[in-house]
Design a protein around this motif. Structure first.
Motif, PDB file in Angstrom:
ATOM      1  N   UNK A 227       0.838  -1.195   0.000  1.00  0.00           N
ATOM      2  CA  UNK A 227       0.000   0.000   0.000  1.00  0.00           C
ATOM      3  C   UNK A 227       0.874   1.246   0.000  1.00  0.00           C
ATOM      4  N   UNK A 274       0.215  11.794  -3.291  1.00  0.00           N
ATOM      5  CA  UNK A 274      -0.027  12.710  -2.160  1.00  0.00           C
ATOM      6  C   UNK A 274       0.100  11.966  -0.834  1.00  0.00           C
ATOM      7  N   UNK A 275      -0.382  10.709  -0.824  1.00  0.00           N
ATOM      8  CA  UNK A 275      -0.418   9.947   0.429  1.00  0.00           C
ATOM      9  C   UNK A 275       0.946   9.426   0.840  1.00  0.00           C
ATOM     10  N   UNK A 277       4.357   9.910   2.251  1.00  0.00           N
ATOM     11  CA  UNK A 277       5.059  10.974   2.963  1.00  0.00           C
ATOM     12  C   UNK A 277       6.462  11.180   2.420  1.00  0.00           C
ATOM     13  N   UNK A 279      10.174  13.829   2.891  1.00  0.00           N
ATOM     14  CA  UNK A 279      10.916  14.575   3.903  1.00  0.00           C
ATOM     15  C   UNK A 279      11.130  16.017   3.486  1.00  0.00           C
ATOM     16  N   UNK A 287      -6.550  16.783   1.731  1.00  0.00           N
ATOM     17  CA  UNK A 287      -6.793  15.497   1.087  1.00  0.00           C
ATOM     18  C   UNK A 287      -7.322  15.764  -0.327  1.00  0.00           C
TER      19      UNK A 287
ATOM     20  N   UNK B 153     -13.927  15.017  11.061  1.00  0.00           N
ATOM     21  CA  UNK B 153     -13.153  13.852  10.637  1.00  0.00           C
ATOM     22  C   UNK B 153     -13.771  13.175   9.410  1.00  0.00           C
ATOM     23  N   UNK B 172     -12.629   4.257   9.535  1.00  0.00           N
ATOM     24  CA  UNK B 172     -13.741   4.975  10.186  1.00  0.00           C
ATOM     25  C   UNK B 172     -13.696   4.761  11.694  1.00  0.00           C
ATOM     26  N   UNK B 175     -11.048   6.890  13.248  1.00  0.00           N
ATOM     27  CA  UNK B 175     -11.437   8.307  13.332  1.00  0.00           C
ATOM     28  C   UNK B 175     -12.492   8.504  14.422  1.00  0.00           C
ATOM     29  N   UNK B 198      -3.570   0.821   9.312  1.00  0.00           N
ATOM     30  CA  UNK B 198      -4.358   1.262   8.162  1.00  0.00           C
ATOM     31  C   UNK B 198      -3.474   1.424   6.932  1.00  0.00           C
ATOM     32  N   UNK B 199      -4.112   1.482   5.757  1.00  0.00           N
ATOM     33  CA  UNK B 199      -3.276   1.689   4.584  1.00  0.00           C
ATOM     34  C   UNK B 199      -2.818   3.145   4.538  1.00  0.00           C
ATOM     35  N   UNK B 200      -1.817   3.360   3.691  1.00  0.00           N
ATOM     36  CA  UNK B 200      -1.132   4.638   3.722  1.00  0.00           C
ATOM     37  C   UNK B 200      -2.048   5.815   3.392  1.00  0.00           C
ATOM     38  N   UNK B 201      -2.959   5.603   2.450  1.00  0.00           N
ATOM     39  CA  UNK B 201      -3.842   6.704   2.067  1.00  0.00           C
ATOM     40  C   UNK B 201      -4.709   7.125   3.254  1.00  0.00           C
ATOM     41  N   UNK B 202      -5.214   6.141   3.996  1.00  0.00           N
ATOM     42  CA  UNK B 202      -6.024   6.474   5.173  1.00  0.00           C
ATOM     43  C   UNK B 202      -5.149   7.099   6.264  1.00  0.00           C
ATOM     44  N   UNK B 204      -2.482   8.930   5.897  1.00  0.00           N
ATOM     45  CA  UNK B 204      -2.167  10.315   5.559  1.00  0.00           C
ATOM     46  C   UNK B 204      -3.397  11.193   5.667  1.00  0.00           C
ATOM     47  N   UNK B 205      -4.553  10.636   5.306  1.00  0.00           N
ATOM     48  CA  UNK B 205      -5.780  11.422   5.410  1.00  0.00           C
ATOM     49  C   UNK B 205      -6.031  11.766   6.875  1.00  0.00           C
ATOM     50  N   UNK B 208      -3.729  14.433   8.082  1.00  0.00           N
ATOM     51  CA  UNK B 208      -4.149  15.741   7.588  1.00  0.00           C
ATOM     52  C   UNK B 208      -5.302  16.284   8.442  1.00  0.00           C
ATOM     53  N   UNK B 209      -6.244  15.402   8.782  1.00  0.00           N
ATOM     54  CA  UNK B 209      -7.386  15.836   9.584  1.00  0.00           C
ATOM     55  C   UNK B 209      -6.935  16.222  10.991  1.00  0.00           C
ATOM     56  N   UNK B 226       6.724   4.650  14.297  1.00  0.00           N
ATOM     57  CA  UNK B 226       8.016   4.190  13.780  1.00  0.00           C
ATOM     58  C   UNK B 226       8.318   4.875  12.457  1.00  0.00           C
ATOM     59  N   UNK B 227       7.396   5.681  11.986  1.00  0.00           N
ATOM     60  CA  UNK B 227       7.442   6.172  10.619  1.00  0.00           C
ATOM     61  C   UNK B 227       7.718   7.682  10.610  1.00  0.00           C
ATOM     62  N   UNK B 229       8.836   9.863   8.221  1.00  0.00           N
ATOM     63  CA  UNK B 229       8.254  10.719   7.180  1.00  0.00           C
ATOM     64  C   UNK B 229       6.760  10.971   7.383  1.00  0.00           C
TER      65      UNK B 229
END
Ligand code: SF4
Ligand code: SF4
Lengths: 351, 357
Positions: A227, A274-275, A277, A279, A287, B153, B172, B175, B198-202, B204-205, B208-209, B226-227, B229
């Motif tokens: 993913x 966009x998703x 990340x 540095x 979003x 959210x 969901x 959130x 969760x997957x990366x898109x969720x 990052x979303x 952002x929220x 652990x991440x 970035x």
């Protein structure tokens, strides 16, 4: 670098699951989940393909279908030109046996701990594939090969590691054993299903490097499911591979790794970009989608399946499902690739 | 340029919400440390990212702020909570009942995997009601605020409140849990890998929220992950954990652009990201030590390319690298010269000049 010969050919694959409604809906009709919905893809010798997308996009189902772990409900999977399910069903007259196909198509899972037998030492776990591939090897020969491979993947002293049980290994070591076990089958294709996702960030590069180093020695192809676009990029860009972006059972865009990262065409590839990340500390902004949650795959949107969330969607996107267009290096399912499409004249979707 | 880089408010370091002093967690009769003499502050209205690989002690750090270390771990040292109004509170001196009130009302916590935080047989709305009534809050007002939070959210309040947890997707649920953790308007939100499943898109979303929530409600957050970035765009400061204590703490830009600890620099270089030329990502050889055999001297020395005799024999103290930037390394200056960051050419001028001022 990928060779010229196609090992696996997927043609118009559909995997639809019947989902019995819960007991609460009396007499409810069963629902169909379209996990994979019309995917065609060729996998070459020494190829690397990363399938990326969010949970529920069908990437794991497509991966499992490509290596014969999941029977498609439509379309065909061909291994070196022969339909694997016809062979399985004994419908064709050929020398290729189902067992050979199963042996040629291997998998490593996200959770290696669960896929390794906890009651057996590594030497016995790794002897099993050797016995299958080469029944004539003596015990001593098997041991030598196992030690050599363990050393090759950095598990030294090999004689010591060979006597351990899986629970005596770190997560990274378990994953290396799972890789060894798959490679000892001499496979043509290995499906790596989120195989590095559970590892610590700093161990992921190491595991990917190891997989790619061994690719040359073992002459295998990888289908790499993730993913995370940055992992997919690392894995494919090092090997001349491709990235396929999946959305609700379809490949929205596919192309060479760097082209997909530097010049994405499909609006959904942009969303994944966009998703991811980075540095740079630049503000990536809001979003870039109209909705955060993926639609229910039981009831996928009409027209283009991304139209309910796509930031570029217009009325025309509700009317028809875009075909796959050629765009420079990529194949893209989006009307925006066609300059003359009525899309450009139609009003934007704003809800 | 300035308008597109992440703006750094200067959180008020004179006004810490939480002060840890020599906070340690031990198991086995005090012989093995899983949190090793940590002293650090969480400033009011900041987001601090605590970065660590598995087994670095980062979750212990989070749990120590609420005195919720799982048995049989023993927490010692001082954990002081300073409410915006009223007297400072020594968290380790609180009674069980006082601690119960402190949690959620003053300091709330969100863990990975909302599934285990929700009762599967209870509708989501009921969780909000029970939380509000357990803390003697006004239910109607609280539910109205809950709806606002859910909307913030990107959730439909009616649908979510009327659902059982399993009827919602993982994203969901997570959130909804964040909304629940904020419904009592706590001063501090501590999150331990809240998005890791969760997957990366969720992920990052949600990040952002959170950023938008932070602005809107002026939140203070500790975000454990652990991440690096993932959190870089949200956090004002970063604390990098290695072998059960932070080895470097500083403003996010300075850490990312000009880290002053060999481990941080190696960690940055080993992390796949879209900015770095792919040829240059290098794994860190070796692994983190287990609590029972932390190396003498600097715990990182067996893996550190700059280690010398001093590093092997005595443990480095924190040195002040610049304003609000500390590193536990004898050779932090050499580290900057000798361990190049592989993505720095893509960072532009800010990276090369930034840091030392
Ligand atoms: S066809 Fe329309 S909705 Fe689909 S991706 Fe393209 S612009 Fe978006
Ligand atoms: S103190 Fe020495 S061993 Fe530790 S990080 Fe610094 S240079 Fe490396």
């Amino acid at each position: 670098m990928p060779g010229d010969e196609v090992v696996l050919s997927l043609e118009d694959i559909e995997v639809h699951f019947e989902n019995k409604s819960s007991l609460l809906d009396f007499g409810g009709e069963s629902e169909t989940v379209r996990a994979v919905d019309g995917v065609s893809l060729d996998i070459y010798e020494r190829d690397v393909i990363a399938l990326v997308g969010e949970s529920g996009c069908g990437k794991t189902t497509l991966g499992k279908t490509s290596i014969g772990l999941q029977r498609p409900t439509g379309g065909s999977v061909k291994y070196r030109g022969e339909d694997i399910w016809d062979i399985r069903d004994g419908k064709v007259d050929t020398d290729t046996e189902w067992a050979d196909i199963r042996q040629s198509l291997q998998i490593i899972h996200q959770d290696p701990g669960a896929s390794l037998n906890p009651n057996r030492r590594l030497v016995s776990i790794l002897s099993e594939p050797l016995r299958q591939v080469n029944p004539n090897l003596s015990k001593q020969e098997k041991r030598e090969r196992i030690y050599a491979l363990l050393e090759r993947v950095g598990m030294t002293p090999a004689a010591d590691f060979a006597e351990r049980y899986p629970h005596q290994l770190s997560g990274g070591e378990q994953q290396r054993v799972a890789l060894c076990r798959a490679l000892l089958m001499n496979p043509d294709v290995i499906l790596a299903d989120e195989a590095i996702s559970a590892l610590d960030v700093s161990l992921r590069v190491e595991m990917m490097d190891l997989m790619l180093d061994l690719q040359e020695e073992f002459d295998t192809s990888y289908v790499f499911i993730s993913h995370d676009l940055s992992n997919a990029r690392y894995f494919t860009a090092h090997s001349g591979g491709r990235i396929g972006v999946m959305y609700l059972g379809q490949i929205a865009e596919i192309g060479p790794a760097e082209a997909m990262i530097q010049d994405p065409h499909h609006p959904y590839t942009n969303v994944l970009r966009w998703a991811t990340p980075d540095l740079s500390l630049q503000d990536a902004g809001e979003v870039p989608m109209r909705k955060i949650d993926i639609p229910d795959p039981v009831d996928p949107p009409k027209g283009c399946n991304f139209q309910t969330r796509c930031p570029e969607a217009r009325e025309a996107c509700r009317q028809a499902d875009p075909q796959s267009y050629h765009a420079e290096n990529q194949r893209v399912r989006c009307f925006r690739e066609d300059e003359d499409h009525e899309y450009w004249e139609s009003p934007e979707l704003t809800d | 340029m300035a308008s597109t880089t992440v703006e750094t408010r200067e959180p008020d370091s004179e006004d810490p919400v939480v002060e840890l002093r020599n906070a340690s967690v031990t198991y086995d009769d005090g012989n093995s440390y899983v949190l090793d003499h940590v002293s650090m502050d969480v400033h009011r209205h900041e987001v601090i990212g605590v970065i660590g690989e598995s087994g670095s002690g980062k979750s212990m750090l989070a749990e120590s702020m609420l005195d919720s270390i799982p048995d049989p771990g023993v927490l010692r040292g001082q954990v002081r909570y300073n409410p915006s109004e009223g007297e400072p509170i020594d968290v380790l001196d609180l009674t069980t009942e006082e601690l119960r009130q402190l949690r959620w009302e003053e300091i709330s916590m969100v863990f990975q995997g909302a599934m285990s935080s929700f009762n599967p047989t209870m509708r989501v709305g009921k969780h909000f009601e029970e939380t509000l009534s357990a803390h003697d809050a006004d239910i109607d007002e609280g539910l109205a605020f809950a709806r606002e939070l859910l909307q913030d959210l990107y959730l439909e309040p009616d649908r979510v409140l009327n659902s059982y947890p399993h009827e919602l997707s993982g994203g969901m649920q997570q959130r909804a849990l964040i909304a629940l953790s904020l419904v009592l308007e706590p001063e501090l939100l501590v999150m331990d890998e809240p998005t890791a499943a969760l997957d990366l898109l969720m992920q990052r979303s949600i990040l952002r929220l959170l950023r938008e929530l932070k602005e809107k409600y002026d939140l203070t957050m500790v975000f454990i992950t652990h991440d690096l970035p993932l959190i870089a765009a949200l956090a004002d400061r970063l604390a990098i954990m290695y072998a059960f204590h932070p080895v470097e703490i500083g403003r996010t830009e300075e850490i990312v652009q000009n880290a002053a600890h060999p481990y941080t620099r190696a960690l940055l270089n080993s992390t796949p990201n879209l900015d770095a030329p792919i040829e240059e990502m290098v794994p860190i050889p070796g692994s983190q030590p287990a609590p029972i055999n932390v190396p003498d001297g600097c715990a990182y020395h067996p893996r550190c390319p700059l280690a010398d005799e001093q590093c092997r024999s005595s443990k480095p103290d924190y040195v002040s690298v610049s304003d609000r930037h500390t590193s536990a390394c004898y050779h932090w200056d050499d580290a900057r010269d000798e361990i190049a960051l592989n993505y720095s050419e893509n960072l532009g001028d800010a990276a090369r000049s930034g840091g030392d001022e």
